[in-house]
Design a protein around this motif. Structure first.
Motif, PDB file in Angstrom:
ATOM      1  N   LEU A   1      57.258   2.200  68.038  1.00  0.00           N
ATOM      2  CA  LEU A   1      57.351   1.040  67.146  1.00  0.00           C
ATOM      3  C   LEU A   1      58.052  -0.087  67.890  1.00  0.00           C
ATOM      4  O   LEU A   1      59.106   0.126  68.503  1.00  0.00           O
ATOM      5  CB  LEU A   1      58.138   1.384  65.875  1.00  0.00           C
ATOM      6  CG  LEU A   1      57.408   2.136  64.745  1.00  0.00           C
ATOM      7  CD1 LEU A   1      56.924   3.500  65.204  1.00  0.00           C
ATOM      8  CD2 LEU A   1      58.325   2.287  63.536  1.00  0.00           C
ATOM      9  N   GLU A   2      57.479  -1.295  67.811  1.00  0.00           N
ATOM     10  CA  GLU A   2      58.043  -2.425  68.555  1.00  0.00           C
ATOM     11  C   GLU A   2      57.982  -3.691  67.717  1.00  0.00           C
ATOM     12  O   GLU A   2      56.905  -4.112  67.274  1.00  0.00           O
ATOM     13  CB  GLU A   2      57.255  -2.625  69.850  1.00  0.00           C
ATOM     14  CG  GLU A   2      57.766  -3.770  70.708  1.00  0.00           C
ATOM     15  CD  GLU A   2      56.872  -4.061  71.901  1.00  0.00           C
ATOM     16  OE1 GLU A   2      57.287  -4.857  72.767  1.00  0.00           O
ATOM     17  OE2 GLU A   2      55.758  -3.505  71.963  1.00  0.00           O
ATOM     18  N   ASN A   3      59.147  -4.307  67.493  1.00  0.00           N
ATOM     19  CA  ASN A   3      59.184  -5.618  66.849  1.00  0.00           C
ATOM     20  C   ASN A   3      58.669  -6.668  67.824  1.00  0.00           C
ATOM     21  O   ASN A   3      59.096  -6.721  68.982  1.00  0.00           O
ATOM     22  CB  ASN A   3      60.611  -5.975  66.435  1.00  0.00           C
ATOM     23  CG  ASN A   3      61.095  -5.140  65.260  1.00  0.00           C
ATOM     24  OD1 ASN A   3      60.326  -4.758  64.390  1.00  0.00           O
ATOM     25  ND2 ASN A   3      62.395  -4.860  65.236  1.00  0.00           N
ATOM     26  N   LEU A   4      57.748  -7.519  67.345  1.00  0.00           N
ATOM     27  CA  LEU A   4      57.169  -8.573  68.170  1.00  0.00           C
ATOM     28  C   LEU A   4      57.576  -9.945  67.642  1.00  0.00           C
ATOM     29  O   LEU A   4      57.963 -10.071  66.465  1.00  0.00           O
ATOM     30  CB  LEU A   4      55.639  -8.467  68.172  1.00  0.00           C
ATOM     31  CG  LEU A   4      55.030  -7.184  68.745  1.00  0.00           C
ATOM     32  CD1 LEU A   4      53.507  -7.220  68.601  1.00  0.00           C
ATOM     33  CD2 LEU A   4      55.414  -7.002  70.204  1.00  0.00           C
ATOM     34  N   PRO A   5      57.481 -10.987  68.473  1.00  0.00           N
ATOM     35  CA  PRO A   5      57.797 -12.346  68.008  1.00  0.00           C
ATOM     36  C   PRO A   5      56.905 -12.737  66.830  1.00  0.00           C
ATOM     37  O   PRO A   5      55.786 -12.228  66.676  1.00  0.00           O
ATOM     38  CB  PRO A   5      57.500 -13.209  69.244  1.00  0.00           C
ATOM     39  CG  PRO A   5      57.615 -12.279  70.404  1.00  0.00           C
ATOM     40  CD  PRO A   5      57.131 -10.948  69.913  1.00  0.00           C
ATOM     41  N   GLY A   6      57.413 -13.638  66.021  1.00  0.00           N
ATOM     42  CA  GLY A   6      56.628 -14.137  64.900  1.00  0.00           C
ATOM     43  C   GLY A   6      56.615 -13.215  63.701  1.00  0.00           C
ATOM     44  O   GLY A   6      55.693 -13.264  62.874  1.00  0.00           O
TER      45      GLY A   6
ATOM     46  N   LEU B   1      54.926  -6.559  63.813  1.00  0.00           N
ATOM     47  CA  LEU B   1      55.306  -5.201  64.198  1.00  0.00           C
ATOM     48  C   LEU B   1      54.117  -4.515  64.858  1.00  0.00           C
ATOM     49  O   LEU B   1      53.004  -4.528  64.329  1.00  0.00           O
ATOM     50  CB  LEU B   1      55.749  -4.399  62.964  1.00  0.00           C
ATOM     51  CG  LEU B   1      56.045  -2.911  63.202  1.00  0.00           C
ATOM     52  CD1 LEU B   1      57.279  -2.729  64.085  1.00  0.00           C
ATOM     53  CD2 LEU B   1      56.226  -2.180  61.876  1.00  0.00           C
ATOM     54  N   ARG B   2      54.382  -3.899  65.983  1.00  0.00           N
ATOM     55  CA  ARG B   2      53.370  -3.090  66.681  1.00  0.00           C
ATOM     56  C   ARG B   2      53.668  -1.611  66.427  1.00  0.00           C
ATOM     57  O   ARG B   2      54.794  -1.160  66.607  1.00  0.00           O
ATOM     58  CB  ARG B   2      53.429  -3.378  68.180  1.00  0.00           C
ATOM     59  CG  ARG B   2      52.519  -2.503  69.030  1.00  0.00           C
ATOM     60  CD  ARG B   2      52.897  -2.623  70.486  1.00  0.00           C
ATOM     61  NE  ARG B   2      52.069  -1.807  71.360  1.00  0.00           N
ATOM     62  CZ  ARG B   2      52.469  -1.311  72.520  1.00  0.00           C
ATOM     63  NH1 ARG B   2      53.693  -1.550  72.954  1.00  0.00           N
ATOM     64  NH2 ARG B   2      51.654  -0.574  73.260  1.00  0.00           N
ATOM     65  N   ILE B   3      52.650  -0.879  65.998  1.00  0.00           N
ATOM     66  CA  ILE B   3      52.779   0.571  65.803  1.00  0.00           C
ATOM     67  C   ILE B   3      51.716   1.245  66.664  1.00  0.00           C
ATOM     68  O   ILE B   3      50.517   1.026  66.476  1.00  0.00           O
ATOM     69  CB  ILE B   3      52.589   0.980  64.333  1.00  0.00           C
ATOM     70  CG1 ILE B   3      53.461   0.130  63.406  1.00  0.00           C
ATOM     71  CG2 ILE B   3      52.903   2.460  64.156  1.00  0.00           C
ATOM     72  CD1 ILE B   3      53.210   0.390  61.932  1.00  0.00           C
TER      73      ILE B   3
END
Length: 206
Positions: free
Chosen positions: A154-159, A162-164
């Motif tokens: 899981l990765e928080n992205l700009p704007g 969220l990437r899963i």
């Protein structure tokens, strides 16, 4: 005066040559990072491309964060509420309800009773990526034994995005059968898992 004029001409020629070369030389493209840096960390045995079946599924959604999704993943007893291909979640240690490093648990998926142990557990720190993975196995003879590694990132992205990412690598005859089936049932099922996970997280925020 002639020397001064000659110096000016030579300087102008040199500058023109430099500018011309700069204009003609291709400039490297500016790569805009999308934040897709982290990848799944694989045990050597389960390296994708060397096993009998491997699938990768990913979504990027807006309006969710790691903190919204992480509890739904780590509380395995919640899986059947949003992923119908999972059932019979059993923790080996009495009283446990949440996954953590070393947790032993069992669940049923695709009709297989999968024994599992969490082998990677990294909650998000200061908004950084979060990881969880488990080793799973199905007991049986050579025709029915299955060995898998299932990982999540899981990765928080700009704007506010969220990437899963979820990937699974499998070894065994059942894995070969899944690989040879088109479309791959594991690929489709994991996409349903992602879709259900996102919807459950969005619903919980309302």
């Amino acid at each position: 005066m002639k020397k001064t004029l000659l110096a000016i001409l030579l300087t102008s020629t040199a500058l023109f040559t430099v500018d011309s070369n700069a204009a003609q030389s291709p400039q490297p493209p500016q790569i805009q990072s999308q934040g897709y840096g982290p990848v799944i960390v694989w045990p050597k045995k389960f390296t994708p491309g060397t096993t009998d079946n491997y699938v990768s599924n990913e979504v990027v959604v807006k309006g969710l964060t790691i903190n919204d999704v992480w509890p739904l993943l780590t509380h395995a007893s919640e899986w059947p509420t949003y992923y119908k291909n999972s059932s019979d979640i059993i923790f080996h240690k009495q009283g446990e309800t949440e996954l953590h490093m070393g947790t032993r648990f069992k669940f049923t998926t695709f009709g297989f009773p999968v024994e599992s142990e969490v082998t990677e557990f990294q909650p998000s720190v200061n908004g950084g990526p979060a990881r969880i993975a488990w080793h799973g196995w199905v007991e049986g003879d050579a025709e029915h034994h299955l060995d898998v590694h299932h990982a999540w990132l899981l990765e928080n992205l700009p704007g506010g995005r969220l990437r899963i990412l979820t990937e699974e690598s499998q070894i065994g005859v059942p894995a070969q059968q899944l690989h040879n089936t088109l479309p791959n049932p594991m690929l489709n099922a994991h996409q349903l898992w992602l879709t259900g996970l996102v919807k459950a997280a969005e619903q919980a925020k309302k």
